[in-house]
Write a protein that holds these residues in place. Structure first.
Motif, PDB file in Angstrom:
ATOM      1  N   ALA A 128      49.190 -21.653  60.648  1.00 56.78           N
ATOM      2  CA  ALA A 128      49.063 -21.690  62.108  1.00 56.78           C
ATOM      3  C   ALA A 128      47.817 -20.938  62.575  1.00 56.78           C
ATOM      4  N   VAL A 129      47.367 -19.947  61.795  1.00 54.74           N
ATOM      5  CA  VAL A 129      46.130 -19.251  62.160  1.00 54.74           C
ATOM      6  C   VAL A 129      44.962 -20.231  62.135  1.00 54.74           C
ATOM      7  N   MET A 172      40.961 -23.368  69.216  1.00 55.95           N
ATOM      8  CA  MET A 172      40.155 -22.491  70.071  1.00 55.95           C
ATOM      9  C   MET A 172      38.685 -22.876  70.040  1.00 55.95           C
ATOM     10  N   MET A 173      38.225 -23.328  68.861  1.00 54.34           N
ATOM     11  CA  MET A 173      36.809 -23.664  68.745  1.00 54.34           C
ATOM     12  C   MET A 173      36.488 -25.001  69.408  1.00 54.34           C
ATOM     13  N   TYR A 224      53.512 -20.373  56.855  1.00 55.71           N
ATOM     14  CA  TYR A 224      53.224 -21.231  58.003  1.00 55.71           C
ATOM     15  C   TYR A 224      52.655 -20.444  59.170  1.00 55.71           C
ATOM     16  N   GLN A 279      21.978 -13.482  48.188  1.00 58.10           N
ATOM     17  CA  GLN A 279      22.008 -12.176  47.547  1.00 58.10           C
ATOM     18  C   GLN A 279      22.704 -12.317  46.202  1.00 58.10           C
ATOM     19  N   LEU A 289      45.105 -22.460  65.091  1.00 57.19           N
ATOM     20  CA  LEU A 289      44.648 -21.749  66.276  1.00 57.19           C
ATOM     21  C   LEU A 289      43.121 -21.668  66.290  1.00 57.19           C
ATOM     22  N   PHE A 290      42.537 -21.380  65.114  1.00 54.31           N
ATOM     23  CA  PHE A 290      41.078 -21.324  64.996  1.00 54.31           C
ATOM     24  C   PHE A 290      40.469 -22.629  65.481  1.00 54.31           C
ATOM     25  N   GLY A 338      51.658 -17.140  59.217  1.00 57.36           N
ATOM     26  CA  GLY A 338      50.585 -16.209  58.921  1.00 57.36           C
ATOM     27  C   GLY A 338      49.314 -16.880  58.445  1.00 57.36           C
ATOM     28  N   ILE A 389      24.176 -10.044  43.471  1.00 58.19           N
ATOM     29  CA  ILE A 389      24.500  -8.639  43.258  1.00 58.19           C
ATOM     30  C   ILE A 389      24.130  -8.218  41.834  1.00 58.19           C
ATOM     31  N   VAL A 433      55.244 -16.036  56.301  1.00 56.36           N
ATOM     32  CA  VAL A 433      53.985 -15.697  55.615  1.00 56.36           C
ATOM     33  C   VAL A 433      53.092 -16.921  55.519  1.00 56.36           C
TER      34      VAL A 433
END
Lengths: 205, 359
Positions: free
Chosen positions: A67-68, A75-76, A62, A178, A71-72, A64, A180, A60
């Motif tokens: 590492a995401v 990739m960028m 590391y 904005q 990766l972001f 989830g 709300i 969950v």
């Protein structure tokens, strides 16, 4: 060889192989994907140790979440390989020193374990009471014996979070946002104005 | 005779065979359910818009999904030039593996569960957090800006709503005192007033004020987590063509679609399990005491089935009725509304468990 041994050697082989591929893969995105595979198989090894709660947390936290982000970022970024390789020979000595120290440490630990020295192979099991679920066993020591360390770890994370916010937060003037609450609080009277315009004059403003 | 047969099923080989059989049974039933779920989804959508929906293939169009399956399978597989071929093909496989793997811990009835593990809720949570990878990998490997932007949106959305789903699930875990899904269901026995949507028992009535909104938050977060309308921004066709799946066609797209629909079904069933008592009947069932165990299990499964269909119906109605959110509104809802609300709810329910009348 029983099923556990087969599963262990399979998982361990995948972990080591993907660890190697992390540093040898040419494409940085592939490296991160192999790193994720290494995390995931390490979680499988935790399950084999009977630490299923830790295994799930590893996945969950590391795999989830952390590492995401890896990766972001990878990739960028537009990684230029020729530029990366330029400094290779310059940093090789220091890299070899760090790697050598790590290797010596790991060999020492491995030999002590193999000789049943300080860390015995038959060390006390992670879960002394087999009937107790994993999470409960951890909770019983985490919130009693180690409660100060637990709180300190939480504080460190809080500081890191505040630091990240302070580093990136900028208030730019003139940005339209904005709100709300304002929108919901608007009534017919405050939102609309009826003006009688005399012909030929128009509105000032 | 029977004792030797029982011995065989206790050996590693027999145990493996029986587990593989259970997995096959669950998978086949799940795939069939997904086929009719897609049909039902389209019919409900059509009904709201006063259209007929699929009505050509088979009686009432019931076989529409199978016709679509045939169409997808015989289509040519196109891999875009410049795509990372291995990752491109791996992405839908990862998605569908994780989507099907989640069903291993779902309790379908008393004793009807493939793997009754103690960390069932965490396992589901871990697999759903891995589901992001299928989408990011697919979007990146397509070598297309539309697909990449769609996958980034999708990943950000899933990561954001996972946090609030996690806290909502923690409130249920606190009330049930277990992370085992079967035990969570068993702790809601005896009638609908014991369901966690309604506070989990008459003695707990004050926390109905907390658990009911938690159920609503879980439902909405589930919509966002599965990229369903009104949160289907990754597939916002007016701006991003089809999001991360834009370069996919044929069987790989079918796998993405299957994973998505299976996840929607999983979320519906998870809502039924966590908040609507799972396979428990909504009234006390003393009359099942002298029934055969199989009959009791089937009776229980019927309730879970009905509840799942009910939740999925609400899901489909939301899709038909509610207009799409804007991206900044989506992020605001996740981080500024749901996250603080569910955090406060965790504190309140933990306090109730420690200082309440049942402490």
């Amino acid at each position: 060889m029983d099923l556990q041994a087969i599963a262990f050697y399979l998982l361990a082989a995948i972990t080591v192989a993907s660890g190697l591929l992390v540093i040898t893969a040419r494409n940085p995105v592939h490296s991160v994907l192999f790193l994720i595979l290494a995390f995931f198989t390490a979680a499988g090894l935790f399950v084999m140790l009977g630490a299923e709660f830790l295994a799930m947390l590893l996945v969950v936290v590391y795999v989830g979440a952390v590492a995401v982000l890896f990766l972001f970022v990878v990739m960028m970024l537009d990684v230029d390989f020729s530029q990366l390789r330029e400094g290779f020979s310059r940093y090789l000595p220091i890299g070899m020193v760090v790697g050598g120290v790590l290797a010596i440490e790991m060999i020492l630990v491995a030999t002590t374990v193999a000789n049943r020295g300080a860390a015995s192979l038959n060390a006390a099991p992670a879960n002394p009471d087999a009937a107790l679920p994993n999470a409960e066993a951890i909770g019983r020591v985490l919130y009693t014996d180690y409660v100060y360390f637990f709180q300190a770890a939480g504080l460190v994370l809080l500081v890191a979070m505040i630091g990240a916010i302070v580093l990136t937060l900028r208030h730019r003037p003139g940005v339209r946002r904005q709100n709300i609450a304002d929108q919901v609080a608007r009534t017919l009277e405050s939102g609309m104005e009826i003006v009688q315009i005399k012909s030929g004059e128009g509105l000032s403003e | 005779m029977t004792s030797t047969a029982l011995d065989f099923w206790a050996t590693p080989l027999g145990w493996s065979l029986i587990t593989v059989g259970q997995i096959l049974l669950v998978t086949v039933v799940l795939l069939l359910s997904v086929a009719f779920q897609i049909y039902g989804d389209r019919k409900i959508f059509a009904g709201v818009q006063m259209r007929k929906g699929p009505n050509v293939v088979g009686p009432f169009g019931l076989l529409q999904s199978f016709a679509d399956l045939g169409k997808f399978v015989v289509k040519e597989l196109v891999i875009p030039a410049g795509a990372d071929k291995a990752v491109f093909l791996l992405a839908p496989l990862i998605s569908v593996t994780l989507a099907l793997g989640s069903w291993a811990v779902m309790p379908f009835g008393p004793g009807w569960i493939v793997s009754n593990i103690n960390v069932g809720v965490l396992y589901l949570f871990a697999l759903s957090s891995l589901g992001v990878y299928g989408i990011i990998m697919g979007g990146w490997a397509s070598n297309s800006k539309y697909a990449f932007l769609g996958s980034l949106r999708s990943a950000a959305q899933m990561v954001s709503y996972e946090v609030s789903i996690g806290f909502v699930v923690i409130t249920v875990i606190l009330l049930a005192g277990s992370m085992n899904l079967q035990q969570i269901v068993e702790s809601q026995s005896g009638g609908f007033w014991n369901w966690y949507m309604f506070g989990g028992g008459l003695a707990n009535w004050p926390i109905l004020l907390v658990t009911f909104p938690m159920g609503v938050i879980f439902f909405i977060s589930g919509l966002a987590e599965t990229n369903r309308p009104p949160f289907d921004l990754p597939e916002a066709e007016s701006e991003l063509v089809a999001g991360y799946a834009v370069e996919y066609g044929s069987t790989p797209y079918l796998l993405f679609y299957l994973a998505e629909m299976s996840n929607i079904l999983l979320m519906s069933m998870l809502f039924a399990i966590l908040f609507l008592g799972g396979w428990q009947a909504p009234f006390p069932t003393p009359f099942t005491a002298d029934w055969a165990p199989t009959a009791v299990s089937l009776f229980a499964f019927m309730w879970l089935f009905l509840k799942t269909i009910f939740v999925f119906f609400m899901n489909a109605m939301v899709r038909a009725i509610v207009p799409r959110y804007r991206y900044d509104q989506l992020m605001r809802l996740g981080w500024k509304v749901f996250l603080p609300t569910s955090l406060v709810a965790v504190v309140l329910i933990a306090a109730w468990r420690v200082f309440g009348p049942q402490a």
